[in-house]
Design a protein around this motif. Structure first.
Motif, PDB file in Angstrom:
ATOM      1  N   LEU A 127       0.821  -1.210   0.000  1.00  0.00           N
ATOM      2  CA  LEU A 127       0.000   0.000   0.000  1.00  0.00           C
ATOM      3  C   LEU A 127       0.860   1.268   0.000  1.00  0.00           C
ATOM      4  O   LEU A 127       0.372   2.351   0.327  1.00  0.00           O
ATOM      5  N   VAL A 182      -5.052   6.699   3.083  1.00  0.00           N
ATOM      6  CA  VAL A 182      -6.152   5.911   3.655  1.00  0.00           C
ATOM      7  C   VAL A 182      -6.905   6.742   4.685  1.00  0.00           C
ATOM      8  O   VAL A 182      -6.300   7.441   5.505  1.00  0.00           O
ATOM      9  N   LEU A 239      -1.942  -1.299   8.188  1.00  0.00           N
ATOM     10  CA  LEU A 239      -1.886  -0.333   7.091  1.00  0.00           C
ATOM     11  C   LEU A 239      -0.539   0.375   7.058  1.00  0.00           C
ATOM     12  O   LEU A 239       0.082   0.519   5.995  1.00  0.00           O
ATOM     13  N   ALA A 274       1.085   2.374   3.840  1.00  0.00           N
ATOM     14  CA  ALA A 274       0.028   3.371   3.663  1.00  0.00           C
ATOM     15  C   ALA A 274       0.248   4.575   4.578  1.00  0.00           C
ATOM     16  O   ALA A 274       0.933   4.492   5.597  1.00  0.00           O
ATOM     17  N   ALA A 305      -6.315  -4.321  -0.114  1.00  0.00           N
ATOM     18  CA  ALA A 305      -6.428  -3.943   1.297  1.00  0.00           C
ATOM     19  C   ALA A 305      -6.736  -5.154   2.174  1.00  0.00           C
ATOM     20  O   ALA A 305      -6.202  -5.284   3.285  1.00  0.00           O
ATOM     21  N   LEU A 333      -5.090  -6.409   5.684  1.00  0.00           N
ATOM     22  CA  LEU A 333      -5.854  -6.350   6.927  1.00  0.00           C
ATOM     23  C   LEU A 333      -6.113  -7.710   7.560  1.00  0.00           C
ATOM     24  O   LEU A 333      -6.172  -7.832   8.785  1.00  0.00           O
TER      25      LEU A 333
END
Length: 514
Positions: free
Chosen positions: A94, A99, A134, A139, A249, A253
């Motif tokens: 990411l 985000v 994340l 991210a 994603a 996660l």
């Protein structure tokens, strides 16, 4: 004379009398005095517990700018509560992604309000595991997104910061409670957003606002660090404008968190491998009851059935199936959620009777705030507490317990069909977005917010059963998006992704008007 530390005082006579009344104990003055002395002596353990440290969590190494409150000039749809800048130096899948996370999800040092005046000023000390994942994936967290207060509404209008407007019409709502997350991705303020889902709070705004929203199998993504409503139906998942980004994603996660009591067995997969797959010979069960609720809009039903026909043209086979339990899933949800949420509230949003980590910082902040400012909660929140406590007190947990038992039958009804079909399909919501209306009465706004019109009749059951469910845009009606919900077997997110991706790759939903 007491040896307890000053912050741990024993109860006063009046406080103990009030507690006795809660338990229906009729204590004499002599008994009251005895219990006061016994309690003071017993409370010595508090001193030792205070001496011990439970600070076993660590913070992800990241730069942390707590940011500022969003303004209308930057955020005309009111999707954002706080703009922030939290990022690590990690390089991962990411990297380069901005985000947004729903404002009931902990980001260390950044205010977390749950869209309530009551929690304004609370700043978590640690990141929720989803935020850690994340950041570890490269991210950057750039926004805390608007939501319905305490996540107990689904219309998108019950935030202390004002309603979230639909990205396709300022005269309509975005849906909730993760409305800000949906709108932030559709308007391009963030690339991916994280929402929570306990009745459809992620999938409803995805449907109404025209993005992809994925509620994973219960427990697949850690919910720890997110303000809960009930351990047995809490879900958290990603939202984006494409199935590809949602799948990417999900790979970040999903996974085990030994400290989350919602998890038992966790089965992950390479969800991006399901992209660009053929759906030849894939079997779709079209759930008849999902199209028949009072308030269902003909254009929504037509749009979803046309989407199924498109999937058939891509090689899938589809048959209509009947699952009578689907209708009763709504009532099972109501019986479970109302009492469980109220009891969670009584436990200062941490709960009891489970393994895993207890967020004592949030419990203390929430407990103090709700006792001092309870009147400032939205009417949806007050109703949840009043109804849930009444049911518990008057019927001794009968309806919650019986509904918990019935979840097994509800789950089995879907599982039986998923032995024949690879996925089940129906409208995400039976109707398109509600109009923004002013001067509604308390009863009107609560009924809109909590699904009396049937808005969540299709989404609620799968929070009870835990099946993965994804909403993908499949058309429009009068310029407003229509969502198709694809439901898979437990931990079979991969098949759900492949079906949604096949539809998205081969159609332009914006050009499909009904």
């Amino acid at each position: 004379m007491s040896h307890l530390p000053p912050v741990v005082r024993p109860p006063t006579r009046e406080e103990l009398r009030d507690i006795a009344d809660l338990y229906h104990f009729e204590l004499s003055e002599e008994e009251l005095e005895d219990y006061l002395e016994l309690i003071e002596a017993k409370m010595g353990f508090c001193e030792r517990i205070d001496e011990l440290s439970d600070r076993t969590e660590t913070r992800t190494a990241a730069s942390r700018d707590p940011g500022y409150r969003a303004g209308k000039h930057e955020d005309p749809k009111n999707a954002i509560i706080t703009y922030c800048d939290v990022g690590s130096e990690a390089d991962g899948p990411l990297s380069g992604y901005e985000v947004g996370v729903k404002d009931n999800i902990a980001v260390a040092d950044v205010e977390m309000t749950c869209a309530s005046k009551v929690l304004m000023g609370y700043r978590p000390k640690y990141d929720a595991p989803v935020v850690e994942r994340l950041l570890d994936a490269g991210a950057t967290i750039t926004a805390k997104t608007n939501m319905d207060e305490m996540a107990v509404s689904g219309s998108g209008e019950m935030s202390a910061f004002g309603p979230v407007l639909n990205p396709f019409s300022d005269d309509h709502l975005a849906g909730g409670s993760s409305g800000g997350s949906a709108v932030a991705v559709v308007t391009g303020q963030v690339d991916i957003a994280i929402g929570s889902d306990q009745a459809g709070s992620l999938r409803t705004p995805a449907s109404w606002s025209g993005c992809v929203g994925f509620k994973p199998t219960h427990g697949l993504v850690s919910f720890r660090g997110v303000a809960p409503l009930g351990h047995s139906f809490d879900h958290v998942g990603p939202m984006a404008t494409s199935v590809t980004d949602v799948a990417r994603a999900m790979e970040v996660l999903a996974g085990e968190d030994a400290r989350d009591p919602r998890q038992t067995t966790v089965e992950t997969a390479a969800y991006t491998d399901a992209l660009d797959e053929s759906i030849d010979d894939l079997r779709i069960g079209v759930v008849r009851e999902g199209f028949e609720f009072e308030g269902s809009e003909a254009a929504v039903n037509e749009g979803v059935r046309a989407a199924v026909e498109e999937l058939e043209s891509l090689g899938a086979t589809a048959e209509e199936v009947s699952i009578p339990w689907h209708v009763d899933g709504f009532f099972v949800w109501l019986a479970v959620e109302n009492e469980e949420a109220a009891m969670m509230w009584d436990a200062d949003n941490t709960g009891y009777f489970v393994d895993g980590h207890y967020n004592t910082d949030f419990a203390e902040a929430f407990g103090k705030a709700r006792r001092a400012q309870a009147d400032e909660f939205a009417p949806t929140v007050k109703l949840k507490c009043l109804l849930g406590r009444y049911l518990k007190e008057q019927f001794y947990g009968r309806y919650h317990g019986k509904a918990q038992n019935l979840r097994e039958d509800l789950t089995a009804a879907y599982d039986e069909q998923l032995e024949t079909y690879d996925v089940l399909v129906m409208p995400t919501t039976p109707m398109t977005a509600f109009e923004l209306e002013e001067d509604l009465s308390r009863q009107e706004v609560v009924n809109r917010a909590q699904g009396k019109e049937g808005r969540t009749r299709n989404t609620m059951p799968f929070d009870m059963t835990g099946h993965p469910a994804l909403s993908v845009p499949c058309g429009t009606s009068d310029g407003l998006p229509i969502g198709m919900m694809i439901v898979g077997d437990q931990f079979d997110e991969r098949t759900v992704v492949s079906v949604a991706d096949a539809f998205e790759r081969n159609t332009d939903w914006r050009e499909r008007s009904y």
